[in-house]
Design an enzyme around this catalytic site. Sequence first.
Site, PDB file in Angstrom:
ATOM      1  CG  ASP A  16      -2.048   0.972   1.116  1.00 20.49           C
ATOM      2  OD1 ASP A  16      -2.312   1.480   0.004  1.00 20.49           O
ATOM      3  OD2 ASP A  16      -2.693   1.256   2.145  1.00 20.49           O
ATOM      4  CG  ASN A  64      -7.489  -2.612  -5.970  1.00 17.25           C
ATOM      5  OD1 ASN A  64      -6.525  -3.347  -5.756  1.00 17.25           O
ATOM      6  ND2 ASN A  64      -7.881  -1.693  -5.087  1.00 17.25           N
TER       7      ASN A  64
END
Length: 229
Positions: A16, A64
């Site tokens: 991330d 996503n």
Amino acid sequence: MADKAKQLKHIAFIMDGNGRWAKKRLMPREYGHKVGAETFRKIVEYCRELEVEAVTVYAFSTENWKRPENEVKAIMSLFNQYLDFAIKEMMEKDIRIIFLGNKSVFPPELRERMEKTENDSKNNKYILNIGINYGGRDEIVNAVNECIKDGITTITEDDISARLYTKDSPMPDLIVRTGGEYRISNFLMWQSAYSELYFTDILWPDLSPKDVDDAVNAFKNRNRRYGGV
Ligand code: FPP
């Protein structure tokens, strides 16, 4: 280098912070993913040096797809580029690649390349799991449906474990999340039951082998009781 961590068989990464890393440099998010993909290669290489049996990365989640079209395209393009050289590199390093997630959403030629990569590397010793269109809940639902297809009427934990996308890997000992968020985000929901969690503020593109050493050393100081005393 962290001395070869025999107790640590499987390390997983939530990669991330690519977007914020790029933003800090006044660059588009896509640039963060590009550098993030280079970091991914470096970190996989380092874990191989440490002789960790299995490494798992969360490259693209079932959620996503909600990102802007350009960003999704950029990640898919990096993934395609990665496949171009992955097989040669993985054969040299004795690494078996497994893609975690439902492949049916990908265009047929990409799917075929993914399957060929898995197949060509299937006899290699070390495992690299790449979560792409991966979701932990989706994985559990898929495993339960497989149990039903196999005619199992009373499902056990072992039945589910044997049908997870990660069925060939030991359960993850350590899950590392970069980017300063303290959550699991639908990653390895079943497998993380007894994993040690390690969070760092470092943004993924900046993660270095030294940072992996820090995570491994923190892991070694944890007292794993698996519910016992
Ligand atoms: C999370 O950062 C990262 C992703 C959703 C994509 C990860 C992709 C790569 C590392 C490159 C492609 C992978 C392969 C296997 C070649 P974020 O975008 O959520 O960052 P932010 O939280 O700072 O916005």
